[in-house]
Design an enzyme around this catalytic site. Structure first.
Site, PDB file in Angstrom:
ATOM      1  N   TYR A 128      -4.940   5.972  -0.839  1.00  0.00           N
ATOM      2  CA  TYR A 128      -6.321   6.064  -1.322  1.00  0.00           C
ATOM      3  C   TYR A 128      -6.399   6.797  -2.658  1.00  0.00           C
ATOM      4  O   TYR A 128      -7.488   7.114  -3.120  1.00  0.00           O
ATOM      5  CB  TYR A 128      -7.194   6.792  -0.287  1.00  0.00           C
ATOM      6  N   LYS A 173       6.179   6.986   8.635  1.00  0.00           N
ATOM      7  CA  LYS A 173       7.090   5.835   8.561  1.00  0.00           C
ATOM      8  C   LYS A 173       8.270   6.243   7.675  1.00  0.00           C
ATOM      9  O   LYS A 173       8.636   5.565   6.706  1.00  0.00           O
ATOM     10  CB  LYS A 173       6.325   4.622   7.987  1.00  0.00           C
ATOM     11  N   ASP A 206       4.206   2.440  13.665  1.00  0.00           N
ATOM     12  CA  ASP A 206       4.053   1.197  14.431  1.00  0.00           C
ATOM     13  C   ASP A 206       4.111   1.476  15.931  1.00  0.00           C
ATOM     14  O   ASP A 206       3.311   0.961  16.717  1.00  0.00           O
ATOM     15  CB  ASP A 206       5.074   0.128  13.999  1.00  0.00           C
ATOM     16  N   ASP A 230      -6.505   5.869   8.878  1.00  0.00           N
ATOM     17  CA  ASP A 230      -7.626   4.925   8.872  1.00  0.00           C
ATOM     18  C   ASP A 230      -7.380   3.826   9.900  1.00  0.00           C
ATOM     19  O   ASP A 230      -8.228   3.529  10.746  1.00  0.00           O
ATOM     20  CB  ASP A 230      -7.759   4.337   7.458  1.00  0.00           C
ATOM     21  N   ASP A 234      -9.097   3.158  14.147  1.00  0.00           N
ATOM     22  CA  ASP A 234      -9.712   1.966  14.748  1.00  0.00           C
ATOM     23  C   ASP A 234      -8.949   1.553  16.010  1.00  0.00           C
ATOM     24  O   ASP A 234      -9.544   1.116  16.992  1.00  0.00           O
ATOM     25  CB  ASP A 234      -9.730   0.792  13.753  1.00  0.00           C
TER      26      ASP A 234
HETATM   27 MG    MG Z   1     -11.438   2.556   9.153  1.00  0.00          MG
END
Ligand code: MG
Ligand code: NAI
Length: 349
Positions: A128, A173, A206, A230, A234
């Site tokens: 970001y 990662k 992952d 982010d 979800d």
């Molecule tokens: Mg999001």
């Protein structure tokens, strides 16, 4: 919080999409919970960009800076290069140095599930950083990871874990991104060791995504970088009943004052005008804001009203009900008002 502000100033950033339908209910929840609160509305989002040529006008940033807390449902961001557009949320996180994004997820109250986790997402750098370059046939995004940001987010996560069961999972990662994720990983281990008294483990991102679906009960606190956080929030939302329910706080260093509360979901253009948007994530964000301002009993009352409504209805279609954004919100607000007028003799007029 030691000092209670009787008349805290809350900046309401307008947002896009379903924000238009949810803002009024969030504002009413605030007025019932903290009758002395002062609300200042400030334009922000893609509609604001269309009107003013900037998604966060200087006056809105100034309003956010002077507020005791900020609130924003969501903005809609374009998916194609758009000259001059930058997400106002990303701007606010950086301008107010809200480096920690705290995203709690709990099982639905009636499910009997045991999910109770907090995802801690670094909020100011990573993918970001907004540094992308384009050449013919080739685009490059710079992923910035610093020791300073990794250290302070790990410390923040460790301090949250200390107040819980003391387990932290570092998600990265580093097997592929050995420099950037490698720095995040070693710094986080080092800082969590310094916090002390914690049980620290690690997962590749992952596998963390799989575990959040298959075995979310195993987690207490997860700490990770910006984009991974982010995406994983979800994924984790699924264990909490979906995106209509999960919420987040953007916080900075204690004592620096800035804060921004928002649901995890976006502007949900597919739901605009359908009356199907679940208001619970938004009202939970308001409960976090109310708590942050020092009104613990009022925050608990709002959360209790939300949980009662999840169990007894009405519920929006994402939870299998036939309720609407308005009917669910009204049920929660009525319950909150009844509770607080009984126990605290508050008057929301
Ligand atoms: Mg999001
Ligand atoms: P989204 O979070 O808006 O929607 C994803 C899915 O969740 C959709 O199926 C939607 O119907 C559902 N959903 C979202 N909120 C809900 C609610 N309150 N009740 C019930 N269901 C709900 O993400 P999407 O569709 O990927 O992005 C839409 C826009 O939102 C984009 O412009 C994106 O840039 C923006 N966005 C903004 C965020 C923010 O302001 N923090 C975060 C994520 C996306």
């Amino acid at each position: 919080m030691s000092t209670l502000l009787e008349t805290p100033l809350v900046c309401f950033l307008t947002g896009d999409g379903i924000s238009t339908e949810l803002n009024a209910f969030a504002a009413r929840a605030l007025r019932i919970a903290i009758p002395g609160a002062l609300l200042e509305e400030a334009p922000a989002g893609f509609a604001t960009f269309g009107a003013f040529g900037t998604a966060l006008p200087a006056e809105s940033l100034a309003a956010a800076r002077r507020a005791d807390a900020c609130f924003l449902v969501a903005v809609g961001s374009p998916m194609v290069p758009t000259s001059g557009y930058r997400s106002p949320i990303v701007t606010l996180r950086c301008e107010l140095d809200l480096f920690a994004n705290i995203r709690p997820v709990q099982s639905l109250p009636q499910s009997g599930g045991k999910v109770d986790l907090v995802l801690v997402r670094e909020n100011t750098e990573g993918m970001y950083a907004g540094r992308e370059t384009t050449q013919p046939g080739r685009c490059v995004a710079e992923r910035v990871i610093t020791e300073r940001a990794s250290r302070r987010i790990a410390r923040f996560a460790g301090q949250i874990a200390q107040k819980r069961s003391g387990r932290v999972t570092i998600v990265h990662k580093a097997n592929v991104l050995r420099e950037t994720c490698g720095l995040f990983r070693t710094t986080a281990f080092d800082e969590l060791e310094k916090v002390g008294g914690l049980q620290v483990d690690e997962l590749l991102v992952d596998n963390a995504a799989l575990q959040l679906v298959a075995n979310p009960e195993r987690f207490d606190v997860l700490v990770t970088t910006n984009l991974f956080g982010d995406i994983l929030s979800d994924v984790a939302a699924h264990a909490g009943g979906g995106l209509g329910l999960v919420t987040s706080a953007n916080l900075g260093s204690p004592g620096q004052g800035g804060s921004l509360f928002e649901p995890v979901h976006g502007s949900a253009p597919d739901l605009v005008g359908t009356h199907r948007a679940n208001p619970i994530a938004t009202l939970r964000a308001m409960a976090m804001l109310v708590r942050h301002l020092g009104f613990e009993e009022e925050a608990q009352a709002l959360e209790a009203a939300i949980n009662h409504t999840i169990v007894h209805g009405p519920c929006t279609p994402d939870l299998g009900g036939e309720g609407t954004t308005a009917s669910v919100s009204e049920a929660i607000l009525a319950r909150l008002y009844a509770h607080l007028s009984n126990s605290l003799s508050t008057d929301p007029s």
